[in-house]
Write an enzyme that holds these catalytic residues in place. Structure first.
Site: not given
Ligand code: MOS
Length: 700
Positions: A216, A584, A589, A660
């Site tokens: 996504g 972790i 993953t 992120e």
């Molecule tokens: Mo993220 S840019 O909150 O999928």
């Protein structure tokens, strides 16, 4: 893993018809007429929806709305065209091919205006989107006057598109004002609200199912308009409708990272102590909805500076509305900040790692709170060691191999590690005296491993093997979670699963007056209660301690880049990423998340950009053949290290986000390596060989 994951467009639904959106071929103006007769004549075509026959949807208030997770998505409501590729019609047919074909036969006539598509020509229109857009601490001007050395530079990053492999799609069934859809939405509860509000129906009438999502990167956060087109078509035709967004449409109809122009000002004393730091961002936006990625936020919290100023301005243009793309704000903001920090270190003749450590802080000065934990210095030091930072050429051009100039670059990474109220259900079952557990919540898995880490958590807290745990996600009727976005998924999902398991155990113990501290197997507890099945729910949420702290993940990026001194062609030879992101849960993953982030970070530098045709405002990058992303060879040598850490202030399990963190500041480490190799400061992404050849070396 076994090819059995089912994606939004793959569910077998009977009596299905296919909808396809028609895109405008102007960027600004009005539809004067739409001739649908030819399209309607085609075999299999059932309906062509335009503004003339579309269902009436909720309209935006007068005030410019912000793009949020619950923002309505009205479509086909007027003749006005605000960007190239805007949906102006929707064809519904018996087959996908019939719908596609008929889309090309819809004749739209426009009264066309000259589109506003150049940021530079419309600076007068820049506006402050909200109160949080500006921030200041101390006195920036005084701080700059106080400085021995100054850096004042502008950094630009282009429009980028998220492009997950799985195209946006939905299968919608509208029956008796109940809407059930398979749709690849990252966050289900909020998406049901956006759909219900758009159609002005009760929120509980909307169900969204998304057991698997094929990526996504933020593009599937909000409800995009194709979802509304699909639902509208289903209601109008009384049949289930499948709508898919083509790769080409993903450039105009499902979000993007906006263009950002970032002006950095840094002042420092000779010894490297920062006296001032300012970060001012101007970005493009849509005409009707506002969205900004907060590039400056990273400059509020990363370094110890007495004086600080941040601002964000938007310039509305005739372009589709931008949206979150992986680490919105941090990915781009840290490019500007961490390049400017490198420029300052160079001017100060300081090692860039020493310069960062000199300005380290255990307090988030922007928020006025201590960090729950911050191992940035450790990330930098350990990374330097692993990377072999001591072999870094001390100045550009100092290290060569044939025609290649070799450079090393470093950058510091930080990403907010949010944690949100999350609920989960556990169902315990005894079969042949063996305990099985099912965990259920409306969480989603974007390929990130949500299923895996939730199963691991239940296994740990119930004391049974992972193989005896079933995880059911991706249904908006399940207990409510914050969904997958903003790097809050892992911490939120795991803690909720933990609480549900603990609640089950406590309830079973209470029924038999077994003290809470007593060790007893869960299967045995069920037996003592004469139960073969037991359900419990649990909700996890941030503690008071969490609220008193600033909770971030930290990291450091290192890159070695080889630049051909004649052609400007360059290669990323290796990268080292060190992260401190709490516990972790699953190294495999987690590694995948960081590798993915590093790849997108490298993409920002070497290739990614969506280009706009300068007269008509159409995107001219319209496929993965011209929107370039890194390939395996670009990422051939990558090392990822996680520092052992459990941040108990962040949450009970000590988990912080990593989705992120991995992209953050990667671009700066590569750009800084290019400077170290060539002496050229590249402040405009992507850094193409042409730009690199033309750039002048910095004056020493
Ligand atoms: Mo993220 S840019 O909150 O999928």
């Amino acid at each position: 893993m076994m090819g059995m994951a089912k994606y939004a467009s793959e569910f077998p639904v009977e009596n299905l018809v296919y909808a396809q959106g028609v895109n405008s071929t102007i960027a600004k103006g009005r539809i004067t007429s739409i001739d649908t007769s030819e399209a309607k004549k085609q075999k299999g075509v059932l309906e062509v929806i335009t503004h003339e026959n579309a269902l009436k949807l909720k309209a935006f208030d007068k005030k410019m709305p912000s793009s949020t997770l619950t923002t309505i998505a009205p479509v086909l409501q007027s003749t006005e065209v605000l960007h190239y590729g805007q949906f102006v019609a929707c064809v519904v047919a018996e087959t996908f091919e019939q719908a596609q074909h008929a889309c090309r036969l819809v004749k739209v006539t426009y009264e066309e205006d000259k589109p506003e598509i150049h940021l530079d020509k419309h600076r007068r229109k820049a506006y402050k989107p909200d109160e949080a857009a500006d921030f200041s601490r101390g006195n920036m001007d005084a701080g700059m006057r106080d400085a021995d050395v100054k850096v004042e530079e502008t950094y630009t990053t282009p429009i980028e598109h998220q492009h997950p492999m799985e195209l946006h799609a939905a299968i919608v069934s509208w029956k008796n004002d109940k809407v059930k859809m398979y749709a690849n939405q990252q966050i289900l509860r909020e998406a049901t609200i956006a759909v219900a509000d758009t159609f002005m129906i009760p929120r509980e009438n909307v169900q969204i199912i998304a057991p698997y999502i094929g990526g996504g990167f933020g593009s599937k956060l909000r409800v995009n308009k194709h979802i509304i087109l699909g639902a509208m078509a289903s209601k109008m035709l009384g049949r289930p409708v499948k709508i898919t967004v083509t790769r080409q449409q993903m450039f105009t109809n499902t979000g993007m990272r906006q263009f950002d122009e970032q002006v950095m000002k840094i002042g420092a004393k000779k010894d490297g102590a920062l006296t001032a730091l300012a970060h001012h961002t101007t970005s493009h936006c849509a005409m009707d909805v506002q969205y900004y990625e907060a590039c400056g936020n990273v400059s509020k919290m990363l370094y110890n500076t007495p004086n600080n100023a941040i601002s964000h301005r938007l310039i509305p243009l005739n372009l589709p509305c931008p949206d979150s793309m992986r680490a919105p704000g941090e990915a781009t903001g840290s490019f500007a900040l961490e390049c400017a920090m490198d420029e300052m270190a160079w001017k100060l003749k300081m090692d860039p790692i020493d310069f960062r450590i000199k300005n380290d802080t255990q307090t988030d000065l922007g928020a006025g709170k201590p960090f729950s934990s911050r191992l940035l210095t450790e990330c930098l030091r350990i990374g330097a060691d692993k990377f072999g930072w001591e072999n870094r050429p001390k100045e550009p051009g100092a290290k060569k191999e044939g025609n290649w100039l070799i450079g090393y670059g470093v950058s510091a990474a930080s990403r907010n590690a949010p944690y949100k109220k999350t609920s989960s259900k556990v169902i315990l079952e005894l079969r042949n005296s063996i305990l099985y557990a099912t965990i259920r919540m409306d969480a989603t898995d974007l390929g990130t491993g949500s299923y895996t880490i939730v199963a691991q958590t239940a296994s740990e807290y119930l004391g049974i093997p992972v193989a005896q745990v079933t995880v059911e996600l991706g249904d908006s009727t399940f207990p409510v979670t914050p969904g997958s976005g903003g790097s809050w998924g892992a911490a939120s999902y795991c803690n909720a699963a933990k609480v549900a398991c603990e609640n089950a155990i406590i309830s079973l113990k209470n029924k038999k007056n077994i003290p809470e501290g007593q060790q007893i197997e869960v299967a045995e507890l069920l037996k003592q209660n004469r139960l073969t099945r037991f359900e419990a729910e649990g909700t996890a949420e941030p503690s008071e301690e969490f609220k008193k702290h600033s909770v971030f993940s930290f990291g450091a990026n290192f890159a070695e880049v080889w630049v051909d001194q004649d052609t400007g062609v360059y290669r990323i030879k290796r990268m080292v990423n060190v992260g401190s992101a709490g516990k972790i849960v699953n190294p495999k993953t987690a590694y995948g998340q960081i590798i993915g982030g590093l790849t997108m970070g490298a993409g920002m530098v070497i290739a990614e950009q969506s280009k706009i045709e300068p007269n008509f405002g159409n995107f001219i990058t319209r496929s993965l053949a011209d929107y370039h992303v890194p390939v395996n060879l670009d990422m051939a040598n990558v090392e990822v290290i996680f520092l052992p850490e459990e941040d108990k202030i962040a949450n009970d399990m000590g988990i912080k986000g990593i989705g992120e963190l991995g992209i953050t500041s990667v671009a700066a480490s590569i750009a800084n390596a290019i400077f170290n190799a060539t002496g050229k400061r590249m402040r405009d992404l992507p850094i193409t060989p042409e730009k690199l050849v033309e750039a002048k070396k910095e004056q020493a």
